[in-house]
Every structure is written in structure tokens, then in C-alpha cells.
Write a protein that holds these residues in place. Structure first.
Motif, PDB file in Angstrom:
ATOM      1  N   GLY A 186       3.663   9.984   2.933  1.00  0.00           N
ATOM      2  CA  GLY A 186       4.561  11.061   2.726  1.00  0.00           C
ATOM      3  C   GLY A 186       5.571  11.098   3.355  1.00  0.00           C
ATOM      4  N   TYR A 187       5.922   9.912   4.244  1.00  0.00           N
ATOM      5  CA  TYR A 187       7.096   9.833   4.849  1.00  0.00           C
ATOM      6  C   TYR A 187       8.194   9.134   4.088  1.00  0.00           C
ATOM      7  CZ  TYR A 187       4.149   9.832   9.120  1.00  0.00           C
ATOM      8  OH  TYR A 187       3.252   9.971  10.161  1.00  0.00           O
ATOM      9  N   GLU A 188       9.738   9.477   4.496  1.00  0.00           N
ATOM     10  CA  GLU A 188      10.414   8.729   3.830  1.00  0.00           C
ATOM     11  C   GLU A 188      10.378   7.273   4.277  1.00  0.00           C
ATOM     12  OE1 GLU A 188      13.489   7.446   5.641  1.00  0.00           O
ATOM     13  OE2 GLU A 188      12.726   8.300   7.486  1.00  0.00           O
ATOM     14  N   PHE A 189      11.311   6.504   3.544  1.00  0.00           N
ATOM     15  CA  PHE A 189      10.987   4.948   3.731  1.00  0.00           C
ATOM     16  C   PHE A 189      11.011   4.515   5.132  1.00  0.00           C
ATOM     17  CE2 PHE A 189      12.552   0.557   3.437  1.00  0.00           C
ATOM     18  CZ  PHE A 189      11.415   0.091   3.230  1.00  0.00           C
ATOM     19  N   GLU A 190      12.233   4.758   5.600  1.00  0.00           N
ATOM     20  CA  GLU A 190      12.637   4.275   6.937  1.00  0.00           C
ATOM     21  C   GLU A 190      11.316   4.656   7.965  1.00  0.00           C
ATOM     22  OE1 GLU A 190      14.746   1.846   8.142  1.00  0.00           O
ATOM     23  OE2 GLU A 190      15.438   1.835   5.961  1.00  0.00           O
ATOM     24  N   LYS A 191      10.858   6.045   8.158  1.00  0.00           N
ATOM     25  CA  LYS A 191       9.752   6.324   8.823  1.00  0.00           C
ATOM     26  C   LYS A 191       8.551   5.715   8.772  1.00  0.00           C
ATOM     27  CE  LYS A 191       7.633  10.253  11.134  1.00  0.00           C
ATOM     28  NZ  LYS A 191       7.452  11.814  11.179  1.00  0.00           N
ATOM     29  N   GLU A 192       8.277   5.443   7.388  1.00  0.00           N
ATOM     30  CA  GLU A 192       7.154   4.588   7.090  1.00  0.00           C
ATOM     31  C   GLU A 192       7.186   3.242   7.394  1.00  0.00           C
ATOM     32  OE1 GLU A 192       5.049   3.780   2.844  1.00  0.00           O
ATOM     33  OE2 GLU A 192       5.224   5.916   3.379  1.00  0.00           O
ATOM     34  N   LYS A 193       8.316   2.661   7.329  1.00  0.00           N
ATOM     35  CA  LYS A 193       8.768   1.368   7.874  1.00  0.00           C
ATOM     36  C   LYS A 193       8.434   1.123   9.269  1.00  0.00           C
ATOM     37  CE  LYS A 193      12.625  -0.767   7.862  1.00  0.00           C
ATOM     38  NZ  LYS A 193      13.728  -1.421   7.944  1.00  0.00           N
ATOM     39  N   GLN A 194       8.956   2.056  10.012  1.00  0.00           N
ATOM     40  CA  GLN A 194       8.610   2.123  11.314  1.00  0.00           C
ATOM     41  C   GLN A 194       7.188   1.989  11.716  1.00  0.00           C
ATOM     42  OE1 GLN A 194      10.520   5.393  13.228  1.00  0.00           O
ATOM     43  NE2 GLN A 194      10.229   4.323  15.540  1.00  0.00           N
ATOM     44  N   PHE A 195       6.385   3.296  11.175  1.00  0.00           N
ATOM     45  CA  PHE A 195       5.005   3.234  11.458  1.00  0.00           C
ATOM     46  C   PHE A 195       4.306   1.777  11.255  1.00  0.00           C
ATOM     47  CE2 PHE A 195       0.798   3.995   9.409  1.00  0.00           C
ATOM     48  CZ  PHE A 195       0.150   4.822  10.529  1.00  0.00           C
ATOM     49  N   TYR A 196       4.468   1.193   9.948  1.00  0.00           N
ATOM     50  CA  TYR A 196       3.922   0.060   9.552  1.00  0.00           C
ATOM     51  C   TYR A 196       4.131  -1.112  10.541  1.00  0.00           C
ATOM     52  CZ  TYR A 196       1.918   2.366   5.289  1.00  0.00           C
ATOM     53  OH  TYR A 196       1.084   2.959   4.489  1.00  0.00           O
ATOM     54  N   SER A 197       5.490  -1.061  10.844  1.00  0.00           N
ATOM     55  CA  SER A 197       5.876  -1.997  11.835  1.00  0.00           C
ATOM     56  C   SER A 197       5.083  -1.947  13.390  1.00  0.00           C
ATOM     57  CB  SER A 197       7.423  -2.074  12.124  1.00  0.00           C
ATOM     58  OG  SER A 197       8.173  -2.180  10.861  1.00  0.00           O
ATOM     59  N   GLN A 198       4.913  -0.806  13.676  1.00  0.00           N
ATOM     60  CA  GLN A 198       4.107  -0.450  15.010  1.00  0.00           C
ATOM     61  C   GLN A 198       2.935  -1.080  14.773  1.00  0.00           C
ATOM     62  OE1 GLN A 198       4.815   3.530  15.466  1.00  0.00           O
ATOM     63  NE2 GLN A 198       6.747   3.159  17.013  1.00  0.00           N
ATOM     64  N   CYS A 199       2.194  -0.743  13.547  1.00  0.00           N
ATOM     65  CA  CYS A 199       0.965  -1.264  13.205  1.00  0.00           C
ATOM     66  C   CYS A 199       0.861  -2.740  13.331  1.00  0.00           C
ATOM     67  CB  CYS A 199       0.180  -0.794  12.094  1.00  0.00           C
ATOM     68  SG  CYS A 199       0.111   1.012  12.078  1.00  0.00           S
ATOM     69  N   ALA A 200       1.816  -3.301  12.480  1.00  0.00           N
ATOM     70  CA  ALA A 200       1.712  -4.833  12.554  1.00  0.00           C
ATOM     71  C   ALA A 200       1.978  -5.359  14.010  1.00  0.00           C
ATOM     72  CB  ALA A 200       2.941  -5.368  11.714  1.00  0.00           C
ATOM     73  N   GLU A 201       2.913  -4.722  14.794  1.00  0.00           N
ATOM     74  CA  GLU A 201       3.047  -5.303  16.111  1.00  0.00           C
ATOM     75  C   GLU A 201       1.839  -5.317  16.913  1.00  0.00           C
ATOM     76  OE1 GLU A 201       6.361  -4.739  19.616  1.00  0.00           O
ATOM     77  OE2 GLU A 201       6.185  -3.262  18.030  1.00  0.00           O
TER      78      GLU A 201
END
Length: 118
Positions: A28-43
Motif C-alpha cells: 500500500g506504499y506509494e511507488f518510490e517508498k515501495e521501490k526503496q523497500f524492495y531495493s533494501q530486500c534485494a541488497e
């Protein structure tokens, strides 16, 4: 057990760096926050991340990415970002069906669509 979890695995022609796959979550995040979350998971080492996307406006919730040209561009951006960490992107298609209701869908004036009223 760690040897199995953290070894590369193939799914047909797709090679994952390990066997850690993140299941879909509707954040339910706006896209930039969701992208940041997934990026941290990938990292952090996740081999594949599953995101969720509505297939039609009367089947997707209002704060959910829905199939469109704009969404395609966002998914490409997200994919490129997490590919930088050698992680893959899976997309789970979603339709609220009978669990949706008028007013909370991507197009609030539309009635949700389901295969039956039950």
C-alpha cells in the motif's frame, strides 16, 4: 541446511543466486517508498522478489499498481533497480473479485467484478 538455501538454483532458464524468494505483499506504499523497500530486500540478499499488480481497475485496490503503460514503466524501473543487486522480479497478478467493494477500488465508482455473487 544453509548450504542448500544459499546455493544458486535454476527455474527453467532463470538462475537465482540462492533459494530465498520473497512472496507478494500488498504494502500500500506509494511507488518510490515501495521501490526503496524492495531495493533494501534485494541488497540484503533476496534472490527474487514478488510484487503484486492489479489486472483491471475494478479488480485492483486504489493504492495498488494496476496494469497500464505507466505501470509497465514503473515495473521496468523496479526491475532494473533490484537487478543491480542480482535479484529478480516476479509479478503476481491480482483481482479482488468478491472481496472488493465500490469506493475502494482503483476506480472508486466501479463495482468490483467477480465470477459469481457468492
Amino acid at each position: 541446511m544453509n548450504d542448500i538455501v544459499f546455493t544458486a538454483q535454476r527455474i527453467n532458464k532463470l538462475t537465482l543466486k540462492n533459494r530465498v524468494i520473497m512472496t507478494a505483499m500488498h504494502l500500500g506504499y506509494e511507488f518510490e517508498k515501495e521501490k526503496q523497500f524492495y531495493s533494501q530486500c534485494a541488497e540484503g540478499g533476496v534472490a527474487a522478489i514478488t510484487t503484486v499488480m492489479g489486472v483491471i481497475p475494478f479488480g485492483a485496490y486504489s493504492n495498488m499498481l494496476c496494469a497500464s503503460e505507466e505501470t509497465g514503466k514503473k515495473l521496468l524501473e523496479l526491475s532494473k533497480t533490484i537487478h543491480g543487486f542480482d535479484s529478480k522480479l516476479f509479478v503476481q497478478l491480482f483481482c479482488a473479485g468478491r472481496n472488493g467493494r465500490k469506493g475502494i477500488m482503483a476506480e472508486p465508482e466501479l463495482e468490483p467484478l467477480a465470477p459469481s455473487p457468492i
